[in-house]
Design a protein around this motif. Sequence first.
Motif, short mmCIF file in Angstrom:
data_model
loop_
_atom_site.label_atom_id
_atom_site.label_comp_id
_atom_site.label_asym_id
_atom_site.label_seq_id
_atom_site.Cartn_x
_atom_site.Cartn_y
_atom_site.Cartn_z
N ASP A 1 44.95 -87.74 20.30
CA ASP A 1 44.51 -87.60 21.69
C ASP A 1 43.08 -88.13 21.79
OD1 ASP A 1 43.46 -86.75 24.12
OD2 ASP A 1 44.43 -84.80 24.07
N PRO A 2 42.85 -89.24 22.48
CA PRO A 2 41.51 -89.83 22.54
C PRO A 2 40.44 -88.87 23.08
CG PRO A 2 43.15 -91.37 23.36
CD PRO A 2 43.86 -90.06 23.18
N LYS A 3 40.81 -88.05 24.04
CA LYS A 3 39.82 -87.11 24.59
C LYS A 3 39.43 -86.06 23.55
CE LYS A 3 41.22 -87.57 29.44
NZ LYS A 3 41.75 -86.86 30.64
N MET A 4 40.42 -85.59 22.80
CA MET A 4 40.13 -84.63 21.75
C MET A 4 39.28 -85.26 20.65
SD MET A 4 42.78 -82.21 19.62
CE MET A 4 43.22 -81.36 21.14
N ARG A 5 39.56 -86.53 20.35
CA ARG A 5 38.76 -87.23 19.34
C ARG A 5 37.29 -87.28 19.77
NH1 ARG A 5 38.46 -91.22 15.26
NH2 ARG A 5 40.68 -91.05 14.82
N ALA A 6 37.04 -87.58 21.03
CA ALA A 6 35.66 -87.67 21.52
C ALA A 6 34.93 -86.35 21.31
CB ALA A 6 35.65 -88.07 22.98
N VAL A 7 35.63 -85.25 21.57
CA VAL A 7 35.02 -83.92 21.37
C VAL A 7 34.79 -83.66 19.88
CG1 VAL A 7 35.40 -81.44 21.60
CG2 VAL A 7 36.00 -82.97 23.48
N ASN A 8 35.81 -83.93 19.07
CA ASN A 8 35.71 -83.65 17.63
C ASN A 8 34.64 -84.48 16.94
OD1 ASN A 8 37.73 -81.73 17.71
ND2 ASN A 8 39.35 -83.14 17.09
N GLU A 9 34.49 -85.73 17.38
CA GLU A 9 33.51 -86.60 16.74
C GLU A 9 32.09 -86.08 16.91
OE1 GLU A 9 34.29 -90.52 18.25
OE2 GLU A 9 35.59 -91.01 16.54
N ARG A 10 31.85 -85.34 17.98
CA ARG A 10 30.52 -84.75 18.17
C ARG A 10 30.25 -83.65 17.14
NH1 ARG A 10 31.82 -85.28 23.82
NH2 ARG A 10 32.29 -83.04 24.02
N HIS A 11 31.31 -83.16 16.50
CA HIS A 11 31.16 -82.10 15.51
C HIS A 11 31.46 -82.59 14.10
CE1 HIS A 11 31.87 -79.96 19.35
NE2 HIS A 11 31.00 -79.10 18.86
N GLY A 12 31.44 -83.90 13.91
CA GLY A 12 31.60 -84.47 12.57
C GLY A 12 33.03 -84.64 12.12
N ASP A 13 33.99 -84.69 13.07
CA ASP A 13 35.40 -84.82 12.72
C ASP A 13 36.01 -86.00 13.46
OD1 ASP A 13 36.01 -82.57 10.90
OD2 ASP A 13 35.32 -81.37 12.58
N ALA A 14 36.25 -87.08 12.73
CA ALA A 14 36.75 -88.30 13.36
C ALA A 14 38.27 -88.29 13.48
CB ALA A 14 36.29 -89.52 12.57
N HIS A 15 38.77 -87.42 14.34
CA HIS A 15 40.21 -87.39 14.62
C HIS A 15 40.44 -86.73 15.97
CE1 HIS A 15 41.23 -83.08 14.26
NE2 HIS A 15 40.21 -83.03 13.43
N GLY A 16 41.64 -86.94 16.51
CA GLY A 16 41.97 -86.35 17.79
C GLY A 16 43.29 -85.62 17.75
N VAL A 17 43.60 -84.99 16.63
CA VAL A 17 44.87 -84.29 16.46
C VAL A 17 44.66 -82.79 16.64
CG1 VAL A 17 46.77 -83.79 14.87
CG2 VAL A 17 45.74 -86.07 14.90
N ASN A 18 45.46 -82.20 17.49
CA ASN A 18 45.43 -80.75 17.68
C ASN A 18 45.80 -80.07 16.36
OD1 ASN A 18 47.07 -78.13 18.26
ND2 ASN A 18 45.85 -78.44 20.11
N LEU A 19 44.97 -79.13 15.93
CA LEU A 19 45.18 -78.54 14.61
C LEU A 19 46.42 -77.65 14.55
CD1 LEU A 19 41.52 -77.72 13.49
CD2 LEU A 19 42.93 -79.72 12.97
N SER A 20 46.81 -77.08 15.66
CA SER A 20 48.05 -76.30 15.68
C SER A 20 49.25 -77.22 15.47
CB SER A 20 48.20 -75.55 17.02
OG SER A 20 47.19 -74.57 17.14
N GLN A 21 49.20 -78.41 16.07
CA GLN A 21 50.28 -79.37 15.87
C GLN A 21 50.27 -79.89 14.43
OE1 GLN A 21 49.21 -82.02 19.16
NE2 GLN A 21 51.08 -81.40 20.21
N LEU A 22 49.07 -80.07 13.88
CA LEU A 22 48.97 -80.53 12.50
C LEU A 22 49.55 -79.48 11.55
CD1 LEU A 22 46.01 -82.45 10.99
CD2 LEU A 22 46.93 -80.51 9.73
N ARG A 23 49.27 -78.22 11.80
CA ARG A 23 49.82 -77.15 10.96
C ARG A 23 51.35 -77.09 11.09
NH1 ARG A 23 45.93 -73.70 8.97
NH2 ARG A 23 43.86 -73.85 9.93
N ALA A 24 51.85 -77.30 12.29
CA ALA A 24 53.30 -77.30 12.49
C ALA A 24 53.95 -78.45 11.71
CB ALA A 24 53.62 -77.41 13.97
N LEU A 25 53.29 -79.60 11.69
CA LEU A 25 53.80 -80.74 10.93
C LEU A 25 53.81 -80.41 9.43
CD1 LEU A 25 54.78 -83.67 10.81
CD2 LEU A 25 52.38 -84.39 10.78
#
Length: 221
Positions: A18-42
């Motif tokens: 999700d590009p919008k999530m990536r923009a938020v995460n990058e401000r905190h040192g995380d270059a990704h836009g994947v929802n962590l709940s979805q990542l855990r489900a995967l």
Amino acid sequence: MPTMNAAEALAELAALEDPKMRAVNERHGDAHGVNLSQLRALAKQIGTSTDLARELWDSGDVPGQLLGLLLAKPRELADDEIDRMLRSTLSAKAHDWLVNYIAKKSPRAEDLRLRWFDDADSDARAAAWSLTSVRVAKRSDGLDLDALLDRIEQELRDAPAREQWAMNETLAHIGIHHPALRERAIAIGERLQVLADYPVPPNCTSPFAPAWIAEMVRRRS
């Protein structure tokens, strides 16, 4: 056996970006836009596999590394592997997950703690302090707690941010779990004022060590 290979897992992660999530995460040192709940489900869908975790880590893809940390069995990773992973983390979240999900759960956690404690890399020292906090809270036999407080008193204020946070956690845990040293731990925190102004949402405990100690002691009494 995992339900997909590394290429398929990375494709699944790319589809979750999700590009919008990536923009938020990058401000905190995380270059990704994947929802962590979805990542855990995967991760749950794929199933545990340390070999697949290694492939995902070596992909250099931040969500791939995070997914790999959820798939790996800590006991199947050698000290040198965990050390190499620590030094090649590509995001703040990957560093945190590596410490909490791998290093802390490794049967060689104490060896890693000692290996990293005086490392030239501040991120390695931060990991060592996080492992030290666990020992302080759960099995402090053999630790020189006064020496730890001496070092914290000397280094905490000027430590790099990640190391400072982990060192501050050790300071708080000494004060919380060791009543004989509580007064000294609080005094160190009061004098140094590290994280005293850290913004905290309502009903959450401040990371400022004197406040943290006081609140946890109150809850335990």
